[in-house]
Write a protein that holds these residues in place. Structure first.
Motif, PDB file in Angstrom:
ATOM      1  N   PHE A  75      58.961  60.173 105.173  1.00 54.46           N
ATOM      2  CA  PHE A  75      58.767  60.622 103.794  1.00 54.46           C
ATOM      3  C   PHE A  75      59.338  59.618 102.792  1.00 54.46           C
ATOM      4  CE2 PHE A  75      58.843  65.178 105.563  1.00 54.46           C
ATOM      5  CZ  PHE A  75      57.469  65.217 105.660  1.00 54.46           C
ATOM      6  N   VAL A  76      60.511  59.064 103.100  1.00 51.76           N
ATOM      7  CA  VAL A  76      61.114  58.050 102.214  1.00 51.76           C
ATOM      8  C   VAL A  76      60.141  56.892 102.011  1.00 51.76           C
ATOM      9  CG1 VAL A  76      62.932  56.304 102.014  1.00 51.76           C
ATOM     10  CG2 VAL A  76      63.519  58.604 102.784  1.00 51.76           C
ATOM     11  N   LEU A  77      59.589  56.390 103.113  1.00 45.69           N
ATOM     12  CA  LEU A  77      58.647  55.273 103.038  1.00 45.69           C
ATOM     13  C   LEU A  77      57.412  55.655 102.238  1.00 45.69           C
ATOM     14  CD1 LEU A  77      57.769  52.435 103.857  1.00 45.69           C
ATOM     15  CD2 LEU A  77      56.941  53.382 106.024  1.00 45.69           C
ATOM     16  N   ALA A  78      56.905  56.869 102.436  1.00 45.45           N
ATOM     17  CA  ALA A  78      55.715  57.319 101.713  1.00 45.45           C
ATOM     18  C   ALA A  78      55.961  57.318 100.207  1.00 45.45           C
ATOM     19  CB  ALA A  78      55.319  58.718 102.181  1.00 45.45           C
ATOM     20  N   PHE A  79      57.116  57.825  99.766  1.00 47.52           N
ATOM     21  CA  PHE A  79      57.418  57.856  98.329  1.00 47.52           C
ATOM     22  C   PHE A  79      57.629  56.443  97.775  1.00 47.52           C
ATOM     23  CE2 PHE A  79      58.782  62.353  99.168  1.00 47.52           C
ATOM     24  CZ  PHE A  79      57.850  62.942  98.327  1.00 47.52           C
ATOM     25  N   GLU A  80      58.266  55.574  98.554  1.00 49.02           N
ATOM     26  CA  GLU A  80      58.480  54.194  98.099  1.00 49.02           C
ATOM     27  C   GLU A  80      57.147  53.471  97.921  1.00 49.02           C
ATOM     28  OE1 GLU A  80      62.882  53.287 100.093  1.00 49.02           O
ATOM     29  OE2 GLU A  80      61.046  52.630 101.111  1.00 49.02           O
ATOM     30  N   LEU A  81      56.251  53.652  98.876  1.00 46.26           N
ATOM     31  CA  LEU A  81      54.947  52.985  98.799  1.00 46.26           C
ATOM     32  C   LEU A  81      54.099  53.567  97.681  1.00 46.26           C
ATOM     33  CD1 LEU A  81      54.143  52.639 102.603  1.00 46.26           C
ATOM     34  CD2 LEU A  81      54.765  50.812 101.023  1.00 46.26           C
ATOM     35  N   PHE A  82      54.211  54.876  97.461  1.00 47.02           N
ATOM     36  CA  PHE A  82      53.475  55.486  96.357  1.00 47.02           C
ATOM     37  C   PHE A  82      53.975  54.925  95.027  1.00 47.02           C
ATOM     38  CE2 PHE A  82      53.052  58.638  92.999  1.00 47.02           C
ATOM     39  CZ  PHE A  82      51.691  58.860  93.024  1.00 47.02           C
ATOM     40  N   GLU A  83      55.298  54.834  94.874  1.00 47.00           N
ATOM     41  CA  GLU A  83      55.855  54.288  93.633  1.00 47.00           C
ATOM     42  C   GLU A  83      55.383  52.849  93.415  1.00 47.00           C
ATOM     43  OE1 GLU A  83      60.189  54.172  91.532  1.00 47.00           O
ATOM     44  OE2 GLU A  83      60.067  53.315  93.536  1.00 47.00           O
ATOM     45  N   LYS A  84      55.378  52.069  94.479  1.00 43.01           N
ATOM     46  CA  LYS A  84      54.973  50.668  94.385  1.00 43.01           C
ATOM     47  C   LYS A  84      53.534  50.527  93.898  1.00 43.01           C
ATOM     48  CE  LYS A  84      53.973  46.715  97.409  1.00 43.01           C
ATOM     49  NZ  LYS A  84      53.956  46.240  98.828  1.00 43.01           N
ATOM     50  N   ASN A  85      52.650  51.414  94.342  1.00 36.94           N
ATOM     51  CA  ASN A  85      51.218  51.277  94.055  1.00 36.94           C
ATOM     52  C   ASN A  85      50.691  52.254  93.012  1.00 36.94           C
ATOM     53  OD1 ASN A  85      50.478  49.218  96.147  1.00 36.94           O
ATOM     54  ND2 ASN A  85      51.234  50.793  97.518  1.00 36.94           N
ATOM     55  N   SER A  86      51.559  53.094  92.460  1.00 42.50           N
ATOM     56  CA  SER A  86      51.094  54.188  91.600  1.00 42.50           C
ATOM     57  C   SER A  86      50.391  53.690  90.340  1.00 42.50           C
ATOM     58  CB  SER A  86      52.259  55.103  91.212  1.00 42.50           C
ATOM     59  OG  SER A  86      53.235  54.390  90.472  1.00 42.50           O
ATOM     60  N   THR A  87      50.889  52.613  89.723  1.00 43.00           N
ATOM     61  CA  THR A  87      50.265  52.112  88.495  1.00 43.00           C
ATOM     62  C   THR A  87      48.829  51.670  88.757  1.00 43.00           C
ATOM     63  OG1 THR A  87      52.406  51.370  87.645  1.00 43.00           O
ATOM     64  CG2 THR A  87      50.446  50.452  86.603  1.00 43.00           C
ATOM     65  N   PHE A  88      48.640  50.911  89.821  1.00 47.64           N
ATOM     66  CA  PHE A  88      47.291  50.441  90.150  1.00 47.64           C
ATOM     67  C   PHE A  88      46.377  51.612  90.483  1.00 47.64           C
ATOM     68  CE2 PHE A  88      43.945  49.139  92.972  1.00 47.64           C
ATOM     69  CZ  PHE A  88      43.447  47.998  92.357  1.00 47.64           C
ATOM     70  N   ILE A  89      46.857  52.537  91.312  1.00 46.59           N
ATOM     71  CA  ILE A  89      46.025  53.666  91.741  1.00 46.59           C
ATOM     72  C   ILE A  89      45.620  54.526  90.551  1.00 46.59           C
ATOM     73  CG2 ILE A  89      46.010  55.801  93.082  1.00 46.59           C
ATOM     74  CD1 ILE A  89      47.848  54.338  95.112  1.00 46.59           C
ATOM     75  N   SER A  90      46.585  54.858  89.693  1.00 43.25           N
ATOM     76  CA  SER A  90      46.275  55.732  88.563  1.00 43.25           C
ATOM     77  C   SER A  90      45.326  55.062  87.573  1.00 43.25           C
ATOM     78  CB  SER A  90      47.571  56.147  87.851  1.00 43.25           C
ATOM     79  OG  SER A  90      48.266  55.010  87.351  1.00 43.25           O
ATOM     80  N   THR A  91      45.406  53.732  87.462  1.00 45.62           N
ATOM     81  CA  THR A  91      44.552  52.997  86.529  1.00 45.62           C
ATOM     82  C   THR A  91      43.118  52.890  87.027  1.00 45.62           C
ATOM     83  OG1 THR A  91      46.439  51.684  85.766  1.00 45.62           O
ATOM     84  CG2 THR A  91      44.243  50.807  85.292  1.00 45.62           C
ATOM     85  N   HIS A  92      42.943  52.749  88.338  1.00 41.93           N
ATOM     86  CA  HIS A  92      41.622  52.371  88.849  1.00 41.93           C
ATOM     87  C   HIS A  92      40.954  53.393  89.760  1.00 41.93           C
ATOM     88  CE1 HIS A  92      42.025  48.387  87.122  1.00 41.93           C
ATOM     89  NE2 HIS A  92      43.248  48.343  87.599  1.00 41.93           N
TER      90      HIS A  92
END
Length: 278
Positions: free
Chosen positions: A83-100
């Motif tokens: 779960f820790v890794l999942a949240f870290e990876l989501f935070e890392k990619n969230s700007t790109f994902i939400s934009t596109h």
């Protein structure tokens, strides 16, 4: 790093702040230090590039999740680290994902959709493996219900992290999630989502096929033309896959060798998944 991966990673940096429409291919090639011709050797269009970036993100996440499975820690600690890794990876990619993400939805066809769904199915299988390791026979009937509950919990917290922008200790959050799962498991509630229902939902998505792995290897080969050991490994895997009865132990050994290379972790995941389904 291959030229294709270079284009993807540089484009992710650019597109985290801009739309695909406002970004020219010249912007991308300038950032990569390559010609437009080199770009078109890898991608036919910006739209194809956008699809490749999303697939790249999913592959990267799934490959890193695979590493959690081999941690030498207690099963519930392993689940927590997942779960820790999942949240870290989501935070890392969230700007790109939400934009596109909306742009992606408008351009994908059925084949691309099924390909992306297959990646998510692999991630689901990893989650189920961790749940079974942590709770064993306690969740024989409820594991698919739990999987849906976990998705909902993670989605809710992820949205809170993105929109509220509050500092969150991901380890403490992940321990809380495991505690919530404990409660759900011990509550012994009536199961709604059965194995049959889950498999029916995913029946149209084919399992990992030999050809999926062979195609992935062929795509990787050009980046390792000067690495005879890796090329020999590729050839050995293809030879084994094309045999009438592929040896599971040999393929698992090859998978373990590949996962030490960051750029070959996805191939390692495909091999491991194929072996699990043998």
């Amino acid at each position: 790093m291959s030229k294709r991966d270079l284009i993807i990673e540089k484009s992710m940096e650019i597109l985290s702040e801009r739309t695909i429409a406002s970004t020219s291919i010249q912007d991308i090639t300038n950032a990569c230090g390559i010609s437009k011709g080199a770009f078109y050797l890898s991608f036919k269009s910006k739209e194809e590039l956008l699809i490749a970036i999303f697939e790249y993100i999913i592959k990267d996440m799934t490959s890193k999740f695979q590493s959690i499975l081999s941690l030498q820690v207690a099963p519930k600690e392993k689940l927590t680290q997942y779960f820790v890794l999942a949240f870290e990876l989501f935070e890392k990619n969230s700007t790109f994902i939400s934009t596109h993400f909306r742009e992606l939805v408008t351009i994908v066809d059925q084949d691309v959709t099924e390909k992306i769904q297959k990646h998510f199915l692999i991630a689901d299988n990893m989650t189920l493996l961790l749940l079974r390791e942590a709770y064993s026979s306690q969740i024989e009937d409820s594991q698919f219900d739990l999987l849906i509950c976990i998705r909902g919990l993670m989605k809710g917290y992820a949205e809170f992290i993105v929109f509220q922008k509050q500092p969150i200790d991901y380890y403490e959050l992940s321990k809380l999630l495991v505690n919530r799962i404990d409660i759900l498991v011990n509550a012994n509630l009536k199961t709604l989502i059965t194995k049959e229902m889950y498999e029916q939902k995913n029946r149209h998505i084919s399992h990992i096929q030999k050809n999926d792995i062979i195609v992935e290897i062929e795509n990787c080969k050009e980046d390792y033309v000067n690495d005879s050991f890796t090329i020999d490994t590729f050839d050995l895997i293809i030879e084994e896959l094309q045999s009438e009865h592929p040896r599971k132990a040999l393929l698992l050994g090859m998978s373990s060798n590949l996962k030490t290379n960051n750029h070959l972790r996805w191939l390692s995941v495909l091999l491991k998944q194929f072996c699990d389904e043998m």
